[in-house]
Design a protein around this motif. Structure first.
Motif, PDB file in Angstrom:
ATOM      1  N   SER A 199      53.067  75.466  80.549  1.00  0.00           N
ATOM      2  CA  SER A 199      54.444  75.772  80.964  1.00  0.00           C
ATOM      3  C   SER A 199      54.834  77.191  80.598  1.00  0.00           C
ATOM      4  O   SER A 199      55.460  77.913  81.403  1.00  0.00           O
ATOM      5  CB  SER A 199      55.428  74.800  80.316  1.00  0.00           C
ATOM      6  N   GLU A 203      62.880  76.685  82.975  1.00  0.00           N
ATOM      7  CA  GLU A 203      62.129  75.437  82.820  1.00  0.00           C
ATOM      8  C   GLU A 203      62.178  74.593  84.088  1.00  0.00           C
ATOM      9  O   GLU A 203      61.194  73.920  84.436  1.00  0.00           O
ATOM     10  CB  GLU A 203      62.674  74.656  81.622  1.00  0.00           C
ATOM     11  N   VAL A 229      59.689  76.149  86.507  1.00  0.00           N
ATOM     12  CA  VAL A 229      58.330  75.880  86.040  1.00  0.00           C
ATOM     13  C   VAL A 229      57.936  74.443  86.357  1.00  0.00           C
ATOM     14  O   VAL A 229      56.823  74.181  86.844  1.00  0.00           O
ATOM     15  CB  VAL A 229      58.205  76.165  84.536  1.00  0.00           C
ATOM     16  N   GLU A 230      58.828  73.517  86.111  1.00  0.00           N
ATOM     17  CA  GLU A 230      58.552  72.101  86.395  1.00  0.00           C
ATOM     18  C   GLU A 230      58.255  71.899  87.880  1.00  0.00           C
ATOM     19  O   GLU A 230      57.314  71.202  88.268  1.00  0.00           O
ATOM     20  CB  GLU A 230      59.752  71.251  85.983  1.00  0.00           C
ATOM     21  N   LEU A 247      54.784  73.443  88.767  1.00  0.00           N
ATOM     22  CA  LEU A 247      53.674  72.650  88.225  1.00  0.00           C
ATOM     23  C   LEU A 247      53.467  71.378  89.038  1.00  0.00           C
ATOM     24  O   LEU A 247      52.320  70.947  89.248  1.00  0.00           O
ATOM     25  CB  LEU A 247      53.931  72.322  86.760  1.00  0.00           C
ATOM     26  N   ASP A 275      51.936  68.942  86.458  1.00  0.00           N
ATOM     27  CA  ASP A 275      53.135  68.702  85.647  1.00  0.00           C
ATOM     28  C   ASP A 275      52.824  67.865  84.406  1.00  0.00           C
ATOM     29  O   ASP A 275      53.489  68.017  83.374  1.00  0.00           O
ATOM     30  CB  ASP A 275      54.235  68.040  86.476  1.00  0.00           C
ATOM     31  N   LYS A 292      51.623  70.138  81.254  1.00  0.00           N
ATOM     32  CA  LYS A 292      52.469  71.289  80.947  1.00  0.00           C
ATOM     33  C   LYS A 292      52.428  71.697  79.474  1.00  0.00           C
ATOM     34  O   LYS A 292      52.652  72.865  79.145  1.00  0.00           O
ATOM     35  CB  LYS A 292      53.915  71.003  81.367  1.00  0.00           C
TER      36      LYS A 292
END
Length: 399
Positions: free
Chosen positions: A127, A145, A148-149, A152, A158, A161
């Motif tokens: 992450s 965040e 990023v989630e 991923l 995901d 991470k």
């Protein structure tokens, strides 16, 4: 619109560039320039346009200049002469001559890069690696965040991470690099041989994943490769380089069918034609089909005959004068197993040779090709054999 344009780009490394440039203009080789001036020719006269949403592959042997040209897009390599225009909204910015503030903006907002060796920071989690660019931009943590989630999940990582780079396989590490590039939301991605360090099965899988992501994201991608099969598989256009010069630029099929010189011909000699050659290049056109009254004969045995209406659309297909065959239209997103046995398929001339073979195998019949509902040609066994034999003859000539 044009996303990236190289205009007469020369890149020369060394202190004696003023003496080297006239030699570049005179068409001297890299070896001659090095011997006379001590300078290394990276790129000479590079000129291509890359449209928005395309994947342009720069390819050639090691030392051909492909990575050197790629790195000019984000200013990592200084351009000796020429322009490198990169789209920023409604404007094209020359990153070869812009000021530091503009170049920083282009690197942060417009252009992102995926490296061959992953370039993950080992002390950061997955992450944290993906969010690095957003962090450097000063984006708040909660917003960072969330992005990023999302990225991923896009690359199916995901659940990983909180892991570190050494806990991931090579293919997974490269997907982290992809997610990091996508996280910045840059419209232009530079990919410098991103899959070459991976084994063939993983590389093939990641190529498929990249194409699937591209169908959804529609980024402009400049991709460096030394593997022609990879270039032909993913590239909208391919620039083949030799000794710092672009020797041919065009669509994959154009390069395979019409290599510009012996160097390019050797590249394409042993490629697999199935995913490159289009039905339009294989087909027997309507104008070349024999006739039986008002019907067109589709094969050399006079078994299949087609009737078209006044606009050229397929009306009826008969087999051996007695059996009328069902005619269906086949779209690109249909599964092959949805095609009924013994039917006649009407499909696009833009489909690949591989798809034509699959449809021929599924139905047992020739495949009709139509544009805007108008019959333009047919692909059957004879046309498929000619396509395969043509590629074999090119390989024999190269040897």
């Amino acid at each position: 619109m044009t996303a990236v344009e190289f205009k007469n780009v020369d890149i020369v490394f060394g202190d004696n560039q003023q003496e080297a440039i006239p030699m570049v203009d005179a068409g001297k080789t890299r070896e001659e320039i090095l011997e006379k001036t001590g300078c290394v020719l990276g790129v000479a006269g590079g000129s291509i346009k890359i449209e928005e949403g395309e994947i342009c592959v720069l390819m050639g042997l090691s030392g051909s200049g492909k990575s050197t040209l790629l790195r000019a897009v984000n200013g990592l390599n200084k351009v000796t002469r020429g322009e490198v225009l990169v789209r920023d909204g409604d404007n094209l910015v020359d990153v070869a001559s812009c000021d530091e503030k503009t170049l920083r903006h282009m690197r942060m907002e417009r252009v992102s890069m995926v490296f061959q060796q992953f370039a993950l920071l080992p002390w950061r989690t997955v992450s944290e690696n993906v969010g690095l660019g957003l962090e450097l931009k000063g984006m708040p943590k909660a917003e960072r965040e969330a992005i990023v989630e999302e990225k991923l999940k896009m690359v199916s990582l995901d659940q990983w991470k909180d892991k570190y780079a050494h806990e991931l396989s090579g293919g997974m590490q490269q997907r982290v690099g992809l997610a990091r590039a996508f996280a910045t939301d840059a419209d232009i991605l530079l990919m410098d041989e991103p899959f070459s360090a991976l084994d063939p099965l993983i590389r093939d899988h990641l190529q498929d994943e990249l194409l699937e992501l591209q169908r959804n994201l529609k980024k402009t991608i400049v991709f460096v490769s030394h593997d022609l099969d990879e270039a032909l598989k993913i590239g909208s256009h391919i620039a083949i380089m030799e000794g710092g010069r672009i020797v041919q630029y065009g669509e994959p099929e154009e390069i395979v069918l019409n290599p510009a010189n012996e160097y390019v011909a050797e590249f394409v000699a042993h490629m697999n034609p199935l995913n490159v050659l289009r039905c339009a290049s294989l087909m027997t056109s309507v104008s070349d089909l024999r006739k039986d009254g008002d019907r067109l004969i589709l094969d050399k045995y006079d078994a299949f005959k087609v009737t078209v209406d006044g606009k050229g659309a397929v009306q009826k297909v008969t087999f051996e004068e007695k059996e009328e065959l069902p005619v269906i239209t086949f779209e690109g997103d249909q599964p092959i197993d949805s095609v009924p046995d013994s039917s006649i398929v009407v499909t696009s001339p833009d489909f690949t040779m591989k798809r034509a073979i699959e449809l021929r195998q599924a139905t047992g019949n020739p495949v009709l090709l139509a544009e805007n509902g108008v019959l333009v040609g047919v692909v059957g066994d004879e046309e498929i054999y000619k396509g395969i034999l043509r590629q074999s003859s090119i390989a024999d000539a190269a040897e």
